[in-house]
Structures are given as structure tokens and as C-alpha cells.
Write an enzyme that holds these catalytic residues in place. Structure first.
Site, PDB file in Angstrom:
ATOM      1  N   ASP A 132       0.854  -1.147   0.113  1.00 35.69           N
ATOM      2  CA  ASP A 132      -0.105  -0.109   0.086  1.00 35.69           C
ATOM      3  C   ASP A 132       0.712   1.332  -0.043  1.00 35.69           C
ATOM      4  OD1 ASP A 132      -2.157  -1.515   0.493  1.00 35.69           O
ATOM      5  OD2 ASP A 132      -2.568  -1.057   2.328  1.00 35.69           O
ATOM      6  N   ARG A 182      -1.743  -0.813  -8.388  1.00 34.28           N
ATOM      7  CA  ARG A 182      -3.232  -0.080  -8.077  1.00 34.28           C
ATOM      8  C   ARG A 182      -3.246   1.313  -8.067  1.00 34.28           C
ATOM      9  NH1 ARG A 182      -3.801  -0.975  -2.058  1.00 34.28           N
ATOM     10  NH2 ARG A 182      -4.660  -3.165  -2.329  1.00 34.28           N
ATOM     11  N   ALA A 187      -5.340   9.210   0.100  1.00 33.75           N
ATOM     12  CA  ALA A 187      -5.978   9.179   1.241  1.00 33.75           C
ATOM     13  C   ALA A 187      -5.710  10.080   2.228  1.00 33.75           C
ATOM     14  CB  ALA A 187      -6.423   7.717   1.872  1.00 33.75           C
ATOM     15  N   THR A 224     -11.477   2.165  -6.607  1.00 32.39           N
ATOM     16  CA  THR A 224     -12.345   3.501  -6.426  1.00 32.39           C
ATOM     17  C   THR A 224     -14.014   3.097  -6.373  1.00 32.39           C
ATOM     18  OG1 THR A 224     -13.030   5.682  -7.293  1.00 32.39           O
ATOM     19  CG2 THR A 224     -12.854   3.916  -8.838  1.00 32.39           C
ATOM     20  N   HIS A 225     -14.546   4.018  -5.715  1.00 32.68           N
ATOM     21  CA  HIS A 225     -15.887   3.820  -5.671  1.00 32.68           C
ATOM     22  C   HIS A 225     -16.813   4.618  -6.506  1.00 32.68           C
ATOM     23  CE1 HIS A 225     -13.697   2.807  -1.771  1.00 32.68           C
ATOM     24  NE2 HIS A 225     -14.343   1.728  -1.946  1.00 32.68           N
ATOM     25  N   ARG A 286      -9.403   7.451   8.120  1.00 34.05           N
ATOM     26  CA  ARG A 286      -9.211   8.015   6.769  1.00 34.05           C
ATOM     27  C   ARG A 286     -10.585   7.624   5.926  1.00 34.05           C
ATOM     28  NH1 ARG A 286      -4.250   5.631   7.482  1.00 34.05           N
ATOM     29  NH2 ARG A 286      -4.556   3.803   6.583  1.00 34.05           N
ATOM     30  N   ARG A 287     -11.295   6.610   6.291  1.00 33.77           N
ATOM     31  CA  ARG A 287     -12.794   6.462   5.798  1.00 33.77           C
ATOM     32  C   ARG A 287     -13.665   7.505   6.096  1.00 33.77           C
ATOM     33  NH1 ARG A 287      -9.206   3.423   4.314  1.00 33.77           N
ATOM     34  NH2 ARG A 287      -9.067   4.980   2.883  1.00 33.77           N
TER      35      ARG A 287
HETATM   36  P1  FDA Z   1     -14.525   9.429  -3.828  1.00 30.28           P
HETATM   37  O1  FDA Z   1     -13.944   9.760  -2.412  1.00 30.28           O
HETATM   38  O2  FDA Z   1     -14.741  10.446  -4.655  1.00 30.28           O
HETATM   39  O3  FDA Z   1     -15.813   8.774  -3.603  1.00 30.28           O
HETATM   40  C1  FDA Z   1     -16.747   8.238  -4.494  1.00 30.28           C
HETATM   41  C2  FDA Z   1     -18.047   7.901  -3.925  1.00 30.28           C
HETATM   42  O4  FDA Z   1     -17.624   6.531  -3.205  1.00 30.28           O
HETATM   43  C3  FDA Z   1     -18.570   8.560  -2.810  1.00 30.28           C
HETATM   44  O5  FDA Z   1     -19.480   9.705  -3.123  1.00 30.28           O
HETATM   45  C4  FDA Z   1     -19.320   7.815  -1.846  1.00 30.28           C
HETATM   46  O6  FDA Z   1     -20.719   7.268  -2.557  1.00 30.28           O
HETATM   47  C5  FDA Z   1     -18.282   6.611  -1.946  1.00 30.28           C
HETATM   48  N1  FDA Z   1     -17.500   6.640  -0.878  1.00 30.28           N
HETATM   49  C6  FDA Z   1     -16.139   6.944  -0.909  1.00 30.28           C
HETATM   50  N2  FDA Z   1     -15.659   6.760   0.097  1.00 30.28           N
HETATM   51  C7  FDA Z   1     -16.469   6.461   1.131  1.00 30.28           C
HETATM   52  C8  FDA Z   1     -16.395   6.466   2.470  1.00 30.28           C
HETATM   53  N3  FDA Z   1     -15.363   6.368   3.096  1.00 30.28           N
HETATM   54  N4  FDA Z   1     -17.708   5.924   3.164  1.00 30.28           N
HETATM   55  C9  FDA Z   1     -18.744   5.945   2.392  1.00 30.28           C
HETATM   56  N5  FDA Z   1     -18.775   6.127   1.001  1.00 30.28           N
HETATM   57  C10 FDA Z   1     -17.774   6.543   0.258  1.00 30.28           C
HETATM   58  N6  FDA Z   1      -5.151   5.376  -0.690  1.00 30.28           N
HETATM   59  C11 FDA Z   1      -4.028   5.447  -0.351  1.00 30.28           C
HETATM   60  O7  FDA Z   1      -3.646   6.509  -0.361  1.00 30.28           O
HETATM   61  N7  FDA Z   1      -2.981   4.541  -0.332  1.00 30.28           N
HETATM   62  C12 FDA Z   1      -3.557   3.250  -0.675  1.00 30.28           C
HETATM   63  O8  FDA Z   1      -2.678   2.172  -0.680  1.00 30.28           O
HETATM   64  C13 FDA Z   1      -4.831   3.026  -0.977  1.00 30.28           C
HETATM   65  N8  FDA Z   1      -5.395   1.836  -0.942  1.00 30.28           N
HETATM   66  C14 FDA Z   1      -6.790   1.469  -1.299  1.00 30.28           C
HETATM   67  C15 FDA Z   1      -7.367   0.323  -1.796  1.00 30.28           C
HETATM   68  C16 FDA Z   1      -8.507   0.037  -2.448  1.00 30.28           C
HETATM   69  C17 FDA Z   1      -8.996  -1.212  -2.614  1.00 30.28           C
HETATM   70  C18 FDA Z   1      -9.242   1.267  -2.267  1.00 30.28           C
HETATM   71  C19 FDA Z   1     -10.761   1.180  -2.910  1.00 30.28           C
HETATM   72  C20 FDA Z   1      -8.975   2.563  -2.097  1.00 30.28           C
HETATM   73  C21 FDA Z   1      -7.691   2.423  -1.570  1.00 30.28           C
HETATM   74  N9  FDA Z   1      -7.199   3.995  -0.966  1.00 30.28           N
HETATM   75  C22 FDA Z   1      -5.716   4.033  -0.870  1.00 30.28           C
HETATM   76  C23 FDA Z   1      -8.147   4.890  -0.739  1.00 30.28           C
HETATM   77  C24 FDA Z   1      -8.400   5.776  -1.730  1.00 30.28           C
HETATM   78  O9  FDA Z   1      -7.102   6.822  -1.927  1.00 30.28           O
HETATM   79  C25 FDA Z   1      -9.350   6.959  -1.531  1.00 30.28           C
HETATM   80  O10 FDA Z   1      -9.159   7.557  -0.360  1.00 30.28           O
HETATM   81  C26 FDA Z   1     -11.142   6.160  -1.512  1.00 30.28           C
HETATM   82  O11 FDA Z   1     -10.868   5.200  -2.219  1.00 30.28           O
HETATM   83  C27 FDA Z   1     -11.912   7.023  -1.731  1.00 30.28           C
HETATM   84  O12 FDA Z   1     -12.056   7.524  -3.012  1.00 30.28           O
HETATM   85  P2  FDA Z   1     -12.869   7.042  -4.100  1.00 30.28           P
HETATM   86  O13 FDA Z   1     -11.872   6.742  -5.291  1.00 30.28           O
HETATM   87  O14 FDA Z   1     -13.823   5.929  -3.751  1.00 30.28           O
HETATM   88  O15 FDA Z   1     -13.853   8.612  -4.470  1.00 30.28           O
END
Ligand code: FDA
Length: 305
Positions: A132, A182, A187, A224-225, A286-287
Site C-alpha cells: 500500500d 493499483r 487518502a 475506487t467507488h 481515513r474512511r
Molecule cells: P470518492 O472519495 O470521490 O468517492 C466516490 C463515492 O464513493 C462517494 O460519493 C461515496 O458514495 C463513496 N465513498 C467513498 N469513500 C467512502 C467512505 N469512506 N464511506 C462511504 N462512502 C464512500 N489510498 C492511499 O492513499 N493508499 C492506498 O494504498 C490505498 N489503497 C486503497 C485500496 C482500495 C482497494 C481502495 C478502494 C482505496 C484505497 N485507497 C488508498 C483509498 C483511496 O485513496 C481513496 O481515499 C478512497 O478510495 C476514496 O476515494 P474514491 O476513489 O472512492 O472516490
């Protein structure tokens, strides 16, 4: 999400009073939505359930910022136990680790020794380990570790964060090696001197990195979500005739589970990151910071008798 709210949560989380309150109240505060449990067996049960739904898994023993050799060794043993259980139980799962969990803050050689042993074990089991990516002060050290490991065997990969300005260059270098990467938004709390602070800029950078790594012919995990980024990926791979075996979607345990099942149902390889263990606090924070609305959910749990 406002970057102000995100910064406020990440800063407040370091406060000793807040930390004490949160850890005292344990997983029932809401962390159990994002964390499989405190024991390995809890994670195994979650992984089995996800596998039955057609989802692959990456297991993560929570822990970071370990400052003693013994602590790092204990974490490495915990990670080895994960690799053993994956094999024994026949799970469709691999392992994610944080370099500082295995001793990177003590010294690169400490982390390297622990990682190399884990890599060998994973190699014997035909499995894969991903490093990570943590905060930007550790990017160089993490990339250097993963390169050293990759030179030993290709069953390792890492993570590139779209919010960092440096990422296109880093990704290009990893693509020259053919590494499985990945891609994430990022975050951690980073200063504007190293990272985009506007969501729109990070999102745009994310799209460019996805196109870059896929076009280089490398295996790409789009983590990503964000439905817009997922839609972009689907269109890009269709236009460029990139086979489904060259990429996967990844999401975190407890976030958008219906979307996870939907993608798997459509035949996209989809993997869920399943963290477990007693050191859940920084991961949980972070979440919360990604979605400040989650804080209300914690406060509501605090009010419950
Ligand atoms: P974004 O934050 O724009 O969210 C898009 C949508 O997803 C939101 O509108 C909501 O619906 C949903 N959502 C997102 N986060 C949520 C939450 N916490 N609770 C509820 N709903 C939520 N980062 C890093 O710095 N180093 C790493 O090694 C990793 N590893 C990693 C592995 C995996 C499998 C994932 C999915 C993510 C990571 N991350 C990470 C975290 C990443 O950097 C990022 O902070 C999160 O994925 C949130 O960003 P999104 O891409 O989901 O988009």
C-alpha cells in the site's frame, strides 16, 4: 467532499482525547462497517462470503507506523499467517501490507527483510503481495522497496496515488518494469506543494493514470467507488479493446457493496480490500475523512445506550 472537512477530520483524529475516546469505545462506534473484525478468523469468514458472491479479496492486517523491530516482526508473522490461511482455506485472496507496518520507519533494511520473507512465502503459494502507499514522505522509500522486491520476483506490486503531482512519472517507471499497479485517488493529508487539493483535479489525474497504465499493457487495478471513474474505465477498455484479464476493479469492504456485486455479475474481475485487526483507528479515520457524513453515523452510535 469538501477538502476543508476532510482536513478537519484528519487533523482532529490525531488529538489524544479523540483517539482515547474512539479506541475505548471500540469497533461498535461504527468501525465494524469498514473492518472485518479483530481476529484473522473474522476476516476469513468475510473473505469466504465475498468469494461466494464472485468477489476476489485482498486481506490486510491493520497496523502502520510500527517503531520497534519486534513490533515489525510480529506484524510480519501476522501477515505470514494470512498467506498460510489463504492457502489452507483455498480462498481467492492476496495480501496487502503497509511498509511502515513492517518496519520502514525504523529502516528500509528492516522492512526489506520482513517483506522478502513474505514474498518468498507468497511465491511458494503462488500468491501476490501489494505494498500500500502511505503519506508522501514515504513514496520514494516505498517505490525503492517495491523495485528491490520486484527484481527478486514479480509477485509484488504497489499503489500510485492520483493526487500527487509526481505520479505520472512514477507510474511510467513502474510500467517499464511491467508492474501490476493499483491506482487510487489518495487518502492522506498532503500539502498543496505536492498534491492537488481540488477533487476535480485529482479525478482528472486519475483518469489519465488509468489510460496511461492500461495503454502501456500493464495489469491495472482501478481502486475506487467513484461511478464516473468506473464508467470511464469501462469505456476506455471497450474502445481500446483491452482484455478483461488486464485489469480489475477494487473497492473497500463496507463501501458500495451492491456496486461490487454488480460489477462482478457483469463479469468484471472485482476485488474487495478486507482489513482486520486491533489497530483499526487510523484506517477508520481515513474512511471518515473521505466522507464526512460518516461522522454522523459515529456520533449516532456514541449516543446509543
Ligand atoms: P470518492 O472519495 O470521490 O468517492 C466516490 C463515492 O464513493 C462517494 O460519493 C461515496 O458514495 C463513496 N465513498 C467513498 N469513500 C467512502 C467512505 N469512506 N464511506 C462511504 N462512502 C464512500 N489510498 C492511499 O492513499 N493508499 C492506498 O494504498 C490505498 N489503497 C486503497 C485500496 C482500495 C482497494 C481502495 C478502494 C482505496 C484505497 N485507497 C488508498 C483509498 C483511496 O485513496 C481513496 O481515499 C478512497 O478510495 C476514496 O476515494 P474514491 O476513489 O472512492 O472516490
Amino acid at each position: 467532499m469538501s477538502s476543508l472537512a476532510r482536513r478537519a477530520i484528519l487533523s482532529l483524529a490525531g488529538n489524544r482525547l479523540v483517539t482515547g475516546l474512539m479506541t475505548r469505545h471500540g469497533l461498535k462506534l461504527g468501525a465494524s462497517r469498514f473492518v472485518a473484525g479483530e481476529a484473522l478468523q473474522d476476516a476469513v469468514e468475510v473473505a469466504r462470503r465475498l468469494n461466494e458472491q464472485g468477489l476476489a479479496v485482498t486481506l490486510d492486517l491493520l497496523g502502520e507506523g510500527v517503531t520497534s523491530r519486534d513490533g515489525a516482526r510480529a506484524m510480519a508473522e501476522g501477515c505470514a499467517a494470512i498467506l498460510e490461511v489463504i492457502r489452507r482455506e483455498g480462498l481467492d485472496a492476496n495480501l496487502s501490507v503497509k511498509p511502515t507496518q513492517l518496519g520502514l520507519s525504523i529502516g528500509a533494511d528492516v522492512a526489506m527483510e520482513n517483506l522478502a520473507q513474505l514474498q518468498d512465502l507468497a511465491g511458494r503459494f503462488g500468491n501476490f503481495i501489494r505494498l500500500d502507499m502511505e503519506s508522501s514522505d514515504l513514496t520514494d522509500a516505498t517505490l525503492s522497496l517495491v523495485r528491490r522486491l520486484y527484481a527478486r520476483a514479480p509477485n509484488v506490486g504497489t499503489v500510485i496515488q492520483a493526487y500527487l503531482y509526481r505520479s505520472p512519472g512514477d507510474l511510467r517507471e513502474l510500467a517499464e518494469l511491467g508492474m501490476n499497479v493499483r491506482l487510487v485517488k489518495g487518502a492522506y493529508l498532503e500539502p498543496p506543494s505536492v498534491a492537488y487539493s481540488r477533487k476535480a483535479d485529482t479525478d482528472e489525474a486519475f483518469r489519465r493514470l488509468i489510460a496511461q497504465h492500461l495503454s502501456a499493457g500493464c495489469y491495472t487495478a482501478v481502486a475506487t467507488h467513484d461511478e464516473a471513474i468506473i464508467a470511464f474505465t469501462r469505456e476506455f477498455v471497450a474502445q481500446q479493446a483491452i482484455p478483461r484479464s488486464q485489469f480489475e476493479f477494487q473497492m473497500l469492504y463496507g463501501i458500495r457493496p451492491e456496486l461490487q456485486r454488480e460489477l462482478a455479475g457483469e463479469g468484471y474481475r472485482t476485488r474487495v480490500y478486507v482489513p482486520f485487526g486491533t489497530h483499526w483507528y487510523p484506517y477508520f479515520v481515513r474512511r471518515l475523512a473521505e466522507r464526512p457524513a460518516n461522522v454522523w453515523f459515529v456520533l449516532a452510535n456514541l449516543m446509543k445506550p
